[in-house]
Design an enzyme around this catalytic site. Sequence first.
Site, short mmCIF file in Angstrom:
data_model
loop_
_atom_site.label_atom_id
_atom_site.label_comp_id
_atom_site.label_asym_id
_atom_site.label_seq_id
_atom_site.Cartn_x
_atom_site.Cartn_y
_atom_site.Cartn_z
N LYS A 109 0.82 -1.21 0.00
CA LYS A 109 0.00 0.00 0.00
C LYS A 109 0.85 1.27 0.00
O LYS A 109 0.38 2.34 -0.34
CB LYS A 109 -0.96 -0.02 1.18
CG LYS A 109 -2.03 -1.09 1.02
CD LYS A 109 -3.19 -0.90 1.95
CE LYS A 109 -4.36 -1.80 1.57
NZ LYS A 109 -4.10 -3.21 1.86
C1 LIG Z 1 -4.75 -4.27 1.31
C2 LIG Z 1 -3.99 -5.55 1.24
C3 LIG Z 1 -4.34 -6.59 0.36
C4 LIG Z 1 -5.56 -6.51 -0.53
O1 LIG Z 1 -5.37 -5.59 -1.58
P1 LIG Z 1 -6.63 -5.07 -2.43
O2 LIG Z 1 -6.09 -4.06 -3.36
O3 LIG Z 1 -7.60 -4.49 -1.44
O4 LIG Z 1 -7.20 -6.26 -3.14
C5 LIG Z 1 -3.56 -7.73 0.33
N1 LIG Z 1 -2.50 -7.87 1.14
C6 LIG Z 1 -2.12 -6.89 2.00
C7 LIG Z 1 -0.95 -7.13 2.88
C8 LIG Z 1 -2.84 -5.71 2.08
O5 LIG Z 1 -2.47 -4.76 2.96
#
Ligand SMILES: *Cc1c(COP(=O)(O)O)cnc(C)c1O
Length: 422
Positions: A109
């Site tokens: 993220k």
């Molecule tokens: C947010 C997140 C996901 C999921 O990602 P999306 O874009 O919401 O599908 C998967 N793994 C981790 C570690 C995350 O923080």
Amino acid sequence: MNPRYVSTRGGGAPVSFREALLQGLAPDGGLFVPTRIPSLPEGWRDAETLPEMGTRILAPWLAEEVGAARLGGIVEDALAFPIPLVPLSGEWDGVHILELFHGPTLSFKDVGARTMGRLFAWALDGEEVTILAATSGDTGSAVADGFAGVPGVRVVLLFPEGQVSEVQRRQLVAQRENVRTLAVRGTFDDCQRLVKAVFADPQGARLSSANSINIGRLLPQMLYYSWGLRAMETPPVVIVPSGNLGNLTAGMLATEAGLPVRRFIAAHNANAGFARFLGGGDVPAGDSVRTLSNAMDVGVPSNLERLRHLHSDEALRQRIAGEWAPDDDTLRTMREVFDATGYVADPHTAVGLTAARRESARLGTPVVVLATAHPAKFPEAVHRAIGQEPETPPRLAALMDAPERFETVTPEVRALRDALRR
Ligand SMILES: *Cc1c(COP(=O)(O)O)cnc(C)c1O
């Protein structure tokens, strides 16, 4: 011309990237989608660094509006960390892990949040805004880091007191410029309810959100697909550990722009509504269940509306396969990969690796699994799986010792409004 953006629900005239970024959600409640998808620029594979490739790829999307030099500066500043492609060996030969977790808060993220924070500084151009977000895990700390110190932006984060892991809590309450963290005496649902209530009636406050529905987080996520696959001669199967499907939507945009991918696999935990949809089932509805890979505990994926606007259901089912794994399988995969190769995976990445095991046995095509979090964020789960704790990277160790700053509030809308006024 750079693309413009329209609502998935069809309301309103097309808007600029700046407007779509600042609004987050379209006025009719839909999500912004681009009016067209620019192709990858010629020679994109030749870029020598991630920021250089990122700037080239984003130029046909943003350079006219943002300015080429400013865009280059934003990408360089945001993506100042490595994104390596790590091949596994032995019985996992042919499987590559694209490690997206080397940013400041150790989850993928960081890519979207840091780029979006810097794009916000450009878009605000001196105006002021409060980013308000409820978080149960990775999003909050990535947003806090991504927007800390951005001129004109104040961040207010809410998390349920006592309901996040110790690593997550430390990452949320670490003191940061322009960031306030509120520990709510309630549940995550309470946090979301408070945030929704304030958004519905902002009483003069200029608010914005920073969750994965914002197009400003989505576009930069295309970059690591191109970066990771740049040297592959055979188009790989790409496995995306998924929750709200922002990551997968960015991957689909990258392939629409011309990146060769044989097929995507959306890998889910027990929250498998999208996998069932891809198998011919209904559009997912209903509550989430708690799992070890808690950042993927999503009942109704927010980006599905966007995916279904950009592609027919038939096309989605053709280009994306859905897989899911219960926690037991995920833990077993963590142990098996560690025993066979020494690689320590976090539980989210391991959901992807569980799908990879089935896939590589079947195909003999290269497989790329996106690693979405650093294992050190989930020491308990890693210990359960492999009998030892993951190494703590220096970055996280420093954060665990950083001064804390947070306020505790009751789960009432009035309490949040008071806090916002202070
Ligand atoms: C947010 C997140 C996901 C999921 O990602 P999306 O874009 O919401 O599908 C998967 N793994 C981790 C570690 C995350 O923080």
